[in-house]
Design an enzyme around this catalytic site. Sequence first.
Site, mmCIF file in Angstrom:
data_model
loop_
_atom_site.group_PDB
_atom_site.id
_atom_site.type_symbol
_atom_site.label_atom_id
_atom_site.label_comp_id
_atom_site.label_asym_id
_atom_site.label_seq_id
_atom_site.Cartn_x
_atom_site.Cartn_y
_atom_site.Cartn_z
ATOM 1 C CB SER A 25 11.227 1.576 0.103
ATOM 2 O OG SER A 25 10.573 0.596 -0.662
ATOM 3 C CG ASP A 53 7.726 -5.619 4.626
ATOM 4 O OD1 ASP A 53 8.475 -6.499 4.143
ATOM 5 O OD2 ASP A 53 7.999 -4.409 4.603
ATOM 6 C CG HIS A 65 10.500 -3.120 2.264
ATOM 7 N ND1 HIS A 65 9.222 -2.952 2.725
ATOM 8 C CD2 HIS A 65 10.678 -2.210 1.283
ATOM 9 C CE1 HIS A 65 8.645 -1.961 2.053
ATOM 10 N NE2 HIS A 65 9.502 -1.499 1.174
#
Lengths: 226, 232, 849
Positions: free
Chosen positions: B62, B208, B211
């Site tokens: 990701s 979060d 990221h």
Amino acid sequence: MSLRVEHLSKEYAQGEAKVAVLRDLSFSVAKGEIVAVVGESGSGKSTLLSLLAGLDSANEGQIIVGDTDLLQLNEKQVTAFRASNIGIVFQQYHLVDHLTSLENVMLPLEITKQSNIRSRAVAVLEELGLSHRLTHFPTQLSGGECQRVAIARAIVSEPKLLLADEPSGNLDTQTGEKVMSVLFDVVRKHQITTVLVTHSESLARKCQRELFLDQGQLREISRRER
Amino acid sequence: MMEDCRPMKAIRTVKNFYVLSCFFLTWLCGFLASAAAVESGGAVVSAARSKGGQKLVILGDSLTEGYGVAQTSAFPALIEKKIQLSGKKWQVINSGVGGSTTGSAPSRMKWILRAKPDLILLFLGANDGLRGIKVAESEKNLAAAIALAKQASVKLVLGGLYMPPNYGEDYRTKFEKMYVDLAKDQSVRLIPFILKDVAGESKLNLADGIHPNEEGHKIMAENVYAAIKDLL
Amino acid sequence: MFALRWAIKGLVRTPGISAFFIANFALGLVGFLCVEAYKDSISEHLTANAKQILAADLSVSVRREFSDSERALVRETLPPGSEVSEVYDFFSMIFFNDQSRLILVKAVDSSYPLYGQLEMSSKKVVAGGDSKDLFGSPKIWAYAELQEQMGMQIGSTLKLGNLDLTVSEFIEKDASQTFRAANLAPRVFIDRSLLKASGLIQVGSTFTHSLLVRLPAGAPSADLRSQLFSKLPDPAIQVDTSETASEDSARQLKLFSDYLSLVSIVALFLASIGASYLFRLFLSKKLKEMAVLRCLGVSANETIQIALLQTLILGAVSVFPALILARAFIPVFASLLNNITPFSINPGISGASIAISFALASIGSLLICLPFAIKVRDFSPAFLFSEFRLPSTVDFTNWSLMLPAFFFFWGLAIVQSRSMNVGTVFVLVLLGFVMMLTVLGLALMNLMGRWKSSTAKWNLRYSLKGAARRKSSTLSVVITLGLASMLLNILPQLKVSLQKEFATDQANLPSLFLFDIQEEQKDALLKTLKPHEIGDLTMYPLVRSRVLAINGQPYERVVTRDTVLTREEEQEARSRNRGVNLSYRDHLSSSESIVEGRDFSGAHDLNSPKPVEISVEVRYAERVGLKIGDKVDFDIQGVPLSGQVINLRQVKWASFQPNFFILLQPGSIDDAPKTYIAAVPQMLHGRKLFLQKELVKAYPNISIIDLARTTEDVLKLADRFRWSLELMAVLGVLSGMVVLYSVVRTQIWLRRRELNLLKVLGAKLEELTVYVMAEFLVLAVGSVLLGILVSFLISFALLRFVFNLAWHFDWIWPLFSVIGILGIGCVVIWLGSRKVMRERPMSILRSEL
């Protein structure tokens, strides 16, 4: 058919206490005779009428209509007996508002499942001078007319006994007299034994006999007393 | 009509309790890996070929995919811009798959090699760490993937990661050492920490805390570009 | 003053009439109060659950450490009396016996949990206020699965960061466990003051720091949330109330809450219908008294005042016996019910429902009676003269006088449903339905009036004739019966469909989720699972992609340093920029159904120019704004792919089968790089443990999620929902029946004199019963059938447009309500007739009424 009342007593329980409304009442009315019952309010007139109509039970005594003791009949029997033998006229007429004059008069015949219902009802109404009012509803009739319809309904099943509760009580004097004379005519013609409860002295005087109810006891008023 | 109804507060709260697979799956899939199909995967290959020039493929998770930022804001796209600005004809292929682990590395490597890349950046392992997969297992997978690249004689740069301190010193050390050992054993270049100067900086990360945001991706692009510039 | 005195006197002097109206109206209110009490306590019960999950009323959290100034800001915003508990959550590794395991650490203080409790394997139950052995010494509480998985015991010492911790309890049940992160890593609890020594929380650590708040009773958490949002500048700070904690999930709860607001409004209208029927009747009974007063020189306005005061007093007084009855009835009912339902609740009557009862009973009845009261003024007292008759009923056609009542109920409906739209639509639908019923009533009366039969018995003929002629009374019966049966049928209709949604196929519930299965592991994995007799294990392919454009419009949001985004815009941008997981399948699974559009037309031909067919989950489509026919451009790991939405699909997420927001036509992305998800069916606990160990050994990269806790909780909750739906439907029906009961009873009472007369004329009990019943049955069958038909239409519309669910026809409830309504009606009529037979006709026939 004659009416004979013997030693009739009626008590109501009022909490613990018992109130005697009628005490050891005895009288008789001959066939075709018209008798007035007078008395003050609360003297027990309506109780007496209820008992005579077989709508209430007594504590003691006999009510003999013809040769039947009403007080010995059970609920079903008394209903059947009343339907074919006793007619009742009320002070407030008690016509069914949503039925026409004719339908109101047909009602008792329908209930007792008789024949020629319509023609008999029409005949009675004609007899009472209402042939032009057959399809009118009670709300479209005058008080006198209503009471005449009520009388028609009471006698259409050819009862042996007619009970009338203040039949002219809701009518003005003139109308009352008119309606009562119609009532007397019919009753005499058909030889119906009649008990008439009333306040009206003039009406009482028109009856053959007058009974005075006072504190649960009955006494005959002789015509000479007046 | 009931849509605008503000449902009784009381009840709505229970939503919590009933977090269903709906959400569950979204979360789940955040971790999911994707493997490259070995056979008949002509699509990627042809897409890559069509643009011409040399090819740089970034095989990642990701972080590479650019989770939460637009595709054009993710560091692979930024690196491509940098290279092009420098006047070189390179094309950067973003092969980041959100949630993927090193488990997918060998098969995806095979897939990518079919596109005949000139340089591969292998940036996997973050999800292994976050999911507590044994370091030895991750190391084995990465080694297999590197071996495939070597076999095809394609240059490869390994991107290392540090586990956050909350995973404990022991795990962190093992994890960090894995990349160093791999680089040494396989003789490949290592970028020790691709999130250098980005990790732990709340201004550079999404809410979060994991990221990078757009700014974070810019720094990553700088770091990575600086580390591979000489290979281009 | 005169008006008040006379109004009271009038009521007191006719105790029979007053008592009758009070008793009947109170019954209707009892129904309303019971439904409300249950609704409130069910929603409270579920709120309590929600608070337990958040373990607080309010949680302020951020993925970093709060600064002192932020902490101070939070504290000064909170109302006095708030209790704050600080919690750190993070993933970490524990070491025990040379094994390591990923766990989720919760570092708490002694006031945790502010709500809810932890149940230990030692049978100890720990709640917020309890003293805990966790604090003061290096101890740890661990989820019980760690005991099995790592072989640890109470008293074992394990390593977490720099800490050596002794296990003092194993946790069996944790009320605050959500499905979100629980199963990938079991939880452990430690003393927050040990964090520093652990060395786990430092720069670069990924953790969540939360301030959990228990508010003093009555403090509005939603207001505080917006206050905190505006005061705390960092958009990364998350403020959750128990309502918002996971907004994006659990549409079942929304469905359920919508259902409950419907319950409220239905209960309200059932009570109102009873009220309007009774009070209109009451006033028509009082017409004569008012006329007498007029004759005696009382002004027209004073008579209106008297009439309205009387309804007001009667209504308000009715609330008291209703409250007493409801208070007495609810606990008895609750204790009966708690034996059979999967939860136990203690319903109580809330202040709000008492207030609404009062409003309905006083203001509501007043407004209902307004047209009548005005009529009283316009009424000529002349009808008292002997030549005039008192009309038995009064028609009123002045619609403008009904407007106040309309607005009042409109307002109440909005209050009850907490929605302008719902309240309005509901009131309009009712109004429309009243018109339909009026037409039906007129048609029925026309038929009954025309019906002639020479063979039918007198009672049958006269009964129907009477009904046809008493127009306004018959109409009000038809309307009341129709409305009541429609209302009481809506809830069961909805219930059936909602329950289908809540139902989980227990037998097919998975026990393990396996994910990150690589293509080349697929066959081997199936082989490994085969000896475990798992049956057909379906592997669900998962392909990662990004949505680039919808109908040619860029879908992703580019955020630059200069863009200023609101909190919501930021969230929107982030969710758009996330990738989506695609899958493909050739047929829908049992947990899916198409709500709009068509099925896939078969496999996609890669050479065809036609766009790939796309199926989108209906809620997701709503969120993203996708409609049928929309073109979507994907980037599938470097490969562009265009598709077109051909259907919207409803997914029963509670089935716990792997489902996807977006499904593509088979043949389109089969070759794309993918992994697989598998759901392993239920199996014995021992076998599951064994299998888990075997899988971890053979496929270390495959992640396993044990769904045991999750599915158990879901099942339990689904069970509660099902029961609650059932219960509220039954209560709705019962309260409707109560209203009907009072209507029928009133009808008999009204006709007492007529019935007594018939009795005097010689009618038997059976004949009387048929006389009343024939009319009732014709009207009831007509209006109840229409009511049920309309309830089908309404529930269909509600499900389709509000709940977005498929409508399931159910014949049991309508049948039950038809039989129930008719049955109750017949029993009441029979009892009433019997009572008439026992009455002393002389006294009734001589009385004024």
